[in-house]
Motif scaffolding. Structure first.
Motif, PDB file in Angstrom:
ATOM      1  N   UNK A 117       0.414  -1.201  -0.394  1.00 17.83           N
ATOM      2  CA  UNK A 117       0.283  -0.453   0.147  1.00 17.83           C
ATOM      3  C   UNK A 117       0.880   1.267   0.231  1.00 17.83           C
ATOM      4  N   UNK A 118       1.008   2.459  -0.957  1.00 19.85           N
ATOM      5  CA  UNK A 118       1.605   3.594  -1.356  1.00 19.85           C
ATOM      6  C   UNK A 118       0.438   4.456  -0.927  1.00 19.85           C
ATOM      7  N   UNK A 119       0.242   5.310   0.267  1.00 21.49           N
ATOM      8  CA  UNK A 119      -0.820   6.432   0.352  1.00 21.49           C
ATOM      9  C   UNK A 119      -0.002   7.748   0.564  1.00 21.49           C
ATOM     10  N   UNK A 120      -0.690   8.576   0.079  1.00 23.59           N
ATOM     11  CA  UNK A 120       0.188  10.121   0.206  1.00 23.59           C
ATOM     12  C   UNK A 120      -0.666  10.975   1.619  1.00 23.59           C
ATOM     13  N   UNK A 164      -2.849  -5.347  -6.308  1.00 21.67           N
ATOM     14  CA  UNK A 164      -3.622  -6.076  -6.798  1.00 21.67           C
ATOM     15  C   UNK A 164      -3.780  -7.125  -5.809  1.00 21.67           C
ATOM     16  N   UNK A 165      -2.524  -7.972  -5.808  1.00 20.04           N
ATOM     17  CA  UNK A 165      -2.020  -9.170  -4.620  1.00 20.04           C
ATOM     18  C   UNK A 165      -2.302  -9.081  -3.258  1.00 20.04           C
ATOM     19  N   UNK A 166      -2.132  -7.199  -3.056  1.00 19.74           N
ATOM     20  CA  UNK A 166      -2.686  -7.558  -1.398  1.00 19.74           C
ATOM     21  C   UNK A 166      -4.068  -7.852  -1.067  1.00 19.74           C
ATOM     22  N   UNK A 167      -5.084  -7.073  -2.079  1.00 17.12           N
ATOM     23  CA  UNK A 167      -6.399  -7.740  -1.850  1.00 17.12           C
ATOM     24  C   UNK A 167      -6.599  -8.954  -2.413  1.00 17.12           C
ATOM     25  N   UNK A 168      -5.937  -9.680  -2.954  1.00 18.95           N
ATOM     26  CA  UNK A 168      -6.215 -11.103  -2.908  1.00 18.95           C
ATOM     27  C   UNK A 168      -6.243 -11.565  -2.325  1.00 18.95           C
ATOM     28  N   UNK A 207       3.422  -7.873   3.528  1.00 15.61           N
ATOM     29  CA  UNK A 207       2.689  -6.626   2.887  1.00 15.61           C
ATOM     30  C   UNK A 207       3.623  -5.383   3.520  1.00 15.61           C
ATOM     31  N   UNK A 208       4.508  -3.883   2.675  1.00 12.58           N
ATOM     32  CA  UNK A 208       4.985  -3.350   3.599  1.00 12.58           C
ATOM     33  C   UNK A 208       3.802  -2.311   3.385  1.00 12.58           C
ATOM     34  N   UNK A 209       3.402  -1.433   4.624  1.00 16.38           N
ATOM     35  CA  UNK A 209       3.076   0.151   3.837  1.00 16.38           C
ATOM     36  C   UNK A 209       3.808   1.146   3.764  1.00 16.38           C
ATOM     37  N   UNK A 210       3.603   1.916   3.265  1.00 17.57           N
ATOM     38  CA  UNK A 210       4.459   3.073   3.159  1.00 17.57           C
ATOM     39  C   UNK A 210       3.606   4.217   2.761  1.00 17.57           C
ATOM     40  N   UNK A 211       4.286   5.415   2.757  1.00 16.08           N
ATOM     41  CA  UNK A 211       3.488   7.107   2.353  1.00 16.08           C
ATOM     42  C   UNK A 211       4.612   7.666   1.501  1.00 16.08           C
ATOM     43  N   UNK A 212       4.181   8.073   0.893  1.00 17.22           N
ATOM     44  CA  UNK A 212       4.552   9.551   0.055  1.00 17.22           C
ATOM     45  C   UNK A 212       3.989  11.138   1.027  1.00 17.22           C
ATOM     46  N   UNK A 213       5.651  12.208   1.424  1.00 15.90           N
ATOM     47  CA  UNK A 213       5.183  12.919   1.626  1.00 15.90           C
ATOM     48  C   UNK A 213       5.207  14.277   1.274  1.00 15.90           C
ATOM     49  N   UNK A 214       4.752  14.055  -0.148  1.00 19.69           N
ATOM     50  CA  UNK A 214       3.877  15.405  -0.982  1.00 19.69           C
ATOM     51  C   UNK A 214       2.090  14.873  -1.054  1.00 19.69           C
ATOM     52  N   UNK A 215       1.327  16.015  -0.852  1.00 24.02           N
ATOM     53  CA  UNK A 215       0.092  16.474   0.209  1.00 24.02           C
ATOM     54  C   UNK A 215      -0.219  15.435  -1.812  1.00 24.02           C
ATOM     55  N   UNK A 216      -0.712  14.527  -1.695  1.00 16.67           N
ATOM     56  CA  UNK A 216      -1.680  14.010  -3.096  1.00 16.67           C
ATOM     57  C   UNK A 216      -3.010  14.346  -2.944  1.00 16.67           C
ATOM     58  N   UNK A 217      -3.643  14.078  -1.882  1.00 10.49           N
ATOM     59  CA  UNK A 217      -5.074  14.054  -2.163  1.00 10.49           C
ATOM     60  C   UNK A 217      -6.208  15.000  -1.486  1.00 10.49           C
TER      61      UNK A 217
END
Length: 336
Positions: A117-120, A164-168, A207-217
């Motif tokens: 999961x990549x989040x922002x 998609x593989x994580x969702x599976x 799986x790892x969960x990591x973020x992006x510093x820029x506010x993209x949302x």
């Protein structure tokens, strides 16, 4: 849409009576610098002009699935099951994206196949779309199940792009009456479905969960939603915890007091935004009594929540002036 089109990313947008917002939402997707995507809009039993607003785009990348109302989780599950991409991006219909969002997440996910999961980071806007000057700028790396349980760094449902593989890995086949469905988000839940899902991912997959510093949302604050029953919201959160407890009972036992304290602090902030000082003060007190680490770990944020709980008893005009001054002094504040 041509059957030869194989998008890399599927953007899933649940839509329920969002005629007021869906046009801007879709414009922000179609303006993406990354071009290999499809948009799956799930019309979840809307009774307003949502469907007409979507169909007005007449864009072959947009698909519409209409169903009877199943709630946010049910609409997401329908969209995910219909998706054709290697990655799935979630977007709530009243939120917006920065034009570089999909490109940034695609590049991030390509750096390491273990990132699931990549989040922002996110910036908040009001109901009219005007920036509020505050947002979510959470921890981005070395995120543990404890971080997910206590602080939910992903923040909101328009921030993540997932494999998609994580969702599976976390999918469950369930029967709903005469219908069998593959479920990812728990369709019995109408609140806290996000936090239940993120924690399930953290406890059940590698799986790892990591973020992006820029506010993209750009996340829209719905003031009417802030006034919903806060005690019911807490009960819904408790239910989400119970759903995951069987995956790791010792983990939940160890971290529940602190997670509960952070959840009550979060609800206290919502009470402040809804101008409900009695509820805000009660929830802050309960958070401190639940686990004092909510103060020792994050003294600044907890003290700010306490002060705001008191200040929101002031007349509305005076409080708004104080709040505006605070925002100017700390333009990149993190929501409590």
């Amino acid at each position: 849409m041509s059957g030869q089109f194989n998008p890399l990313i599927s953007v899933v947008i649940p839509c329920y009576n969002v005629g007021r917002y869906i046009h801007g939402c879709l414009e922000s997707v179609l303006a993406q610098t990354f071009r290999s995507f499809e948009v799956v809009c799930v019309n979840d039993g809307s009774s307003d002009n949502t469907l007409q607003e979507i169909e007005a785009f007449n864009d072959e990348r947009i698909r519409v699935i209409t169903q009877k109302n199943r709630g946010l989780s049910g609409a997401r599950n329908t969209g995910i099951n219909a998706s054709r991409g290697i990655f799935v991006a979630l977007l709530d219909a009243d939120d917006l994206w920065h034009p570089a969002k999909l490109e940034s997440h695609f590049k991030h996910l390509q750096t390491d196949s273990k990132i699931g999961i990549s989040f922002s980071a996110s910036e908040f806007m009001d109901e009219s779309g005007a920036p509020l000057g505050i947002g979510q700028h959470p921890k981005l790396k070395d995120i543990t199940a404890k971080d997910i349980f206590c602080r939910n760094p992903i923040g909101n449902g328009s921030a993540p792009v997932m494999r998609k593989s994580l969702l599976t890995c976390v999918a469950r086949v369930k029967r709903f009456g005469n219908e069998t469905r593959t479920e990812y988000f728990d369709e019995t839940m109408r609140q806290s479905e996000d936090v239940e899902f993120w924690l399930r991912v953290a406890l059940k997959t590698n799986y790892r969960i990591e973020g992006i510093a820029q506010a993209l949302t750009y996340y829209r604050i719905n003031m009417s939603g802030l006034s919903a029953n806060l005690d019911d919201q807490y009960k819904s959160w408790l239910y989400s915890v119970e759903q995951n407890e069987k995956l790791d009972p010792q983990f939940v036992k160890k971290w529940f007091p602190l997670a509960s304290a952070y959840q009550k602090r979060y609800l206290a902030r919502r009470a402040v935004q809804a101008r409900n000082p009695a509820a805000a003060l009660r929830l802050v007190k309960e958070a401190l009594m639940q686990d004092i680490r909510v103060l020792t770990e994050e003294p600044k944020r907890t003290l700010v929540t306490m002060v705001c709980s008191v200040l929101c008893m002031l007349p509305s005009a005076l409080y708004q002036k104080i709040e505006a001054t605070g925002m100017k002094l700390q333009s990149r504040s993190v929501a409590c």
